[in-house]
Design an enzyme around this catalytic site. Structure first.
Site, PDB file in Angstrom:
ATOM      1  CG  ASP A 119       4.817  -3.412   5.515  1.00 46.80           C
ATOM      2  OD1 ASP A 119       4.394  -3.771   6.057  1.00 46.80           O
ATOM      3  OD2 ASP A 119       4.538  -3.304   4.260  1.00 46.80           O
ATOM      4  CD  GLU A 135       2.090  -4.245   0.925  1.00 43.88           C
ATOM      5  OE1 GLU A 135       1.075  -2.830   0.758  1.00 43.88           O
ATOM      6  OE2 GLU A 135       2.289  -4.748   2.064  1.00 43.88           O
ATOM      7  NE  ARG A 141      -5.616  -5.528   2.653  1.00 40.38           N
ATOM      8  CZ  ARG A 141      -6.347  -4.379   3.330  1.00 40.38           C
ATOM      9  NH1 ARG A 141      -7.594  -4.622   3.033  1.00 40.38           N
ATOM     10  NH2 ARG A 141      -5.925  -3.515   3.872  1.00 40.38           N
ATOM     11  CE  LYS A 198       3.471   2.328   2.224  1.00 38.53           C
ATOM     12  NZ  LYS A 198       2.631   1.618   3.398  1.00 38.53           N
ATOM     13  CG  ASP A 230       0.160   1.639   0.040  1.00 39.06           C
ATOM     14  OD1 ASP A 230       1.622   0.602   0.901  1.00 39.06           O
ATOM     15  OD2 ASP A 230       0.256   2.203   1.141  1.00 39.06           O
TER      16      ASP A 230
END
Ligand code: BES
Ligand code: MN
Ligand code: ZN
Length: 479
Positions: free
Chosen positions: A272, A333, A335, A261, A331
């Site tokens: 997160d 990740e 799921r 990112k 990114d």
């Protein structure tokens, strides 16, 4: 925070809050009005105070009563939801003043649900994440609340405290820097909640890999902080009236991995693990609430980082249920972690699974910071969650699990790919998750917007909000 109940008098110290309903916004307690000889009504007129939920007018009390400050706060319709906003504004003001004593005089009769909402709102509005400031510069939190209505239910006030504290616990976990909260420490925190009614099992990275959790293994392998899988269970004291599972995304820091990112996008990525944080917050409250159902709290904790051992683009992972996934973007990740957790939860004897995840920027683009993107494969579940959200002051907005879009996440070398392209990003993420649910009814809550505010909203300060905790507790209590 101590909770007391008393009659209305002018002798209470600290912040004295007067709740006023919309349409009766000048109905001041007569003794208070008399002490100020008409000045208070004039003040409210000047400020055009109408009693809208959460609106407030404040003034120093100038020695006319024992309190240092007065807060006139709108209760709107007087519903529990409106009282929560009113109390939230009071809690917010009290913290700005560093007031340890608050007394709150609600207008009219106070139902048990309203009494709960008052305490919950007060705690929520009073919340700050200030542990990294010098002690001398921190404003005091409320230590004593006196509800000025002798008929209010003490038990309901206590329940409100449990609800408010659960949410604060989640906010503390989510606000904490990634240097403090990493997979092992998050798992250890959950383990610390074990009690007579709550068991906690923690799997380390070896157990996770050997169990066949290819998603958690891959996402976590690039970090020196190894991933963990956590399974908490709350079992009620008497006969259990149902069994459900909550699943959370616990990415303690999301750098994006090799699909790194930019700085701006990474800045707040300690948030997160908001899904896992919410699961932990909910689990922390169940015993005190005496909930009569069995609740599984499941989360995967991992740091999405870059190293010589990071998972790579083009890798093909095998998830716990045997499905294979091509990694097209490291990114996406969350799921991958959730896929393992949902496969695991699907094998439990549960009627429902609800997962929470700060899953996609697309959900934030679509709905902003006030709405959680809700997906459900069952209309009754969607309706129950929407109702719980509305009652508890959260915004849930149902989104479609559009089967036509499944095409977008079909793999070329594996069964699925982990990104579906630019269109419908929150929906394709949800459809991806659906591939790992087998049996129980399921809902997915994409809390990427509401979990962590970039700007204050009503009585919530910037940063972690505890999104999902109020609605899930309301849903569980209503089951
Ligand atoms: N953790 C992010 C999603 C996110 C974004 C949460 C903003 C909170 C605020 C997630 O892991 C992510 O990076 N998603 C990608 C998915 C994309 C690569 C398909 C995104 O949304 O850009
Ligand atoms: Mn990501
Ligand atoms: Zn993420």
């Amino acid at each position: 925070m101590q909770l007391h109940i008393d009659e209305f008098t002018l002798k209470h110290p600290g912040v004295l809050a007067i709740g006023l309903n919309e349409g009766a916004a000048r109905a001041l307690p007569p003794s208070l009005a008399a002490a100020f000889g008409g000045e208070l009504e004039r003040l409210l007129d000047e400020q055009d105070f109408k009693g809208k939920a959460g609106a407030s007018v404040t003034t120093r009390a100038l020695g006319r009563v024992a309190a240092t400050h007065l807060v006139f706060v709108g209760q709107g319709s007087g519903s529990p939801a409106d009282l929560r906003l009113a109390a939230g504004a009071v809690g917010h003001f009290a913290r700005e003043q560093g007031a340890r004593d608050v007394s709150f005089a609600p207008a009219g009769a106070v139902s048990p649900a309203a009494a709960e909402a008052i305490v919950e709102g007060l705690i929520t509005g009073n919340y700050r994440y200030d542990r990294y400031f010098a002690e001398s510069s921190r404003k005091a939190a409320i230590e004593r609340l006196i509800v000025l209505n002798p008929n209010v239910s003490k038990a309901a006030l206590e329940t409100g405290r449990v609800l408010g504290q659960a949410r604060s616990l989640t906010r503390d976990l989510v606000n904490a820097p990634a240097a403090d909260i990493y997979p092992e420490s998050l798992a250890a925190f959950a383990a610390g909640l074990a009690s007579e009614r709550v068991t906690v099992e923690v799997w380390d990275e070896v157990k996770v890999r050997e169990a066949g959790m290819g998603g958690i293994t891959a996402v976590g392998q690039g970090s020196d902080r190894k991933p963990r899988f956590v399974h908490m269970v709350y079992r009620p004291e008497g006969k259990s009236r149902g069994e459900i599972a909550l699943v959370g995304k616990g990415v303690t820091f999301d750098s994006g991995g090799l699909s790194i990112k930019p700085t701006d996008g990474m800045l707040t990525m300690r948030c997160d693990m908001g899904g896992a944080g919410a699961v932990i917050g909910v689990m922390s409250a169940l015993e005190a609430l005496g909930l009569p159902i069995t609740v599984h709290g499941i989360f995967a904790a991992a740091e999405n980082m870059i190293s010589g051992n990071s998972y790579k683009l083009g890798d093909i992972l095998t998830i716990l249920n045997g499905k294979t996934v091509e990694v097209l973007n490291t990114d996406a990740e969350g799921r991958l972690l959730l896929a393992d957790c949902l496969s695991y939860a699907s094998k439990l004897p549960v009627s429902h699974i609800v997962d929470l995840a700060t899953l996609t920027g697309a959900a934030v683009v679509a709905l902003g910071e006030h709405y959680t993107a809700m997906y459900a494969d069952d209309d009754a579940l969607a309706a129950a969650l929407s109702k719980a959200a509305a009652e508890s002051g959260e915004g849930f907005w149902r989104m479609p699990l559009e089967p036509l879009y499944k095409e977008l996440i079909k793999g070329e070398v594996g069964q699925l790919k982990n990104v579906g392209g630019r269109l419908a990003g929150s929906i394709t993420a949800a459809l991806f998750l659906q591939e790992f649910v087998d049996g129980p009814k399921w809902s997915h809550l994409d809390i990427a917007g509401p979990a962590f505010l970039g700007a204050p909203e009503r009585h919530l300060v910037k940063g972690a909000t505890g999104a999902g905790v109020p609605a899930l507790l309301a849903w569980l209590r209503g089951m």
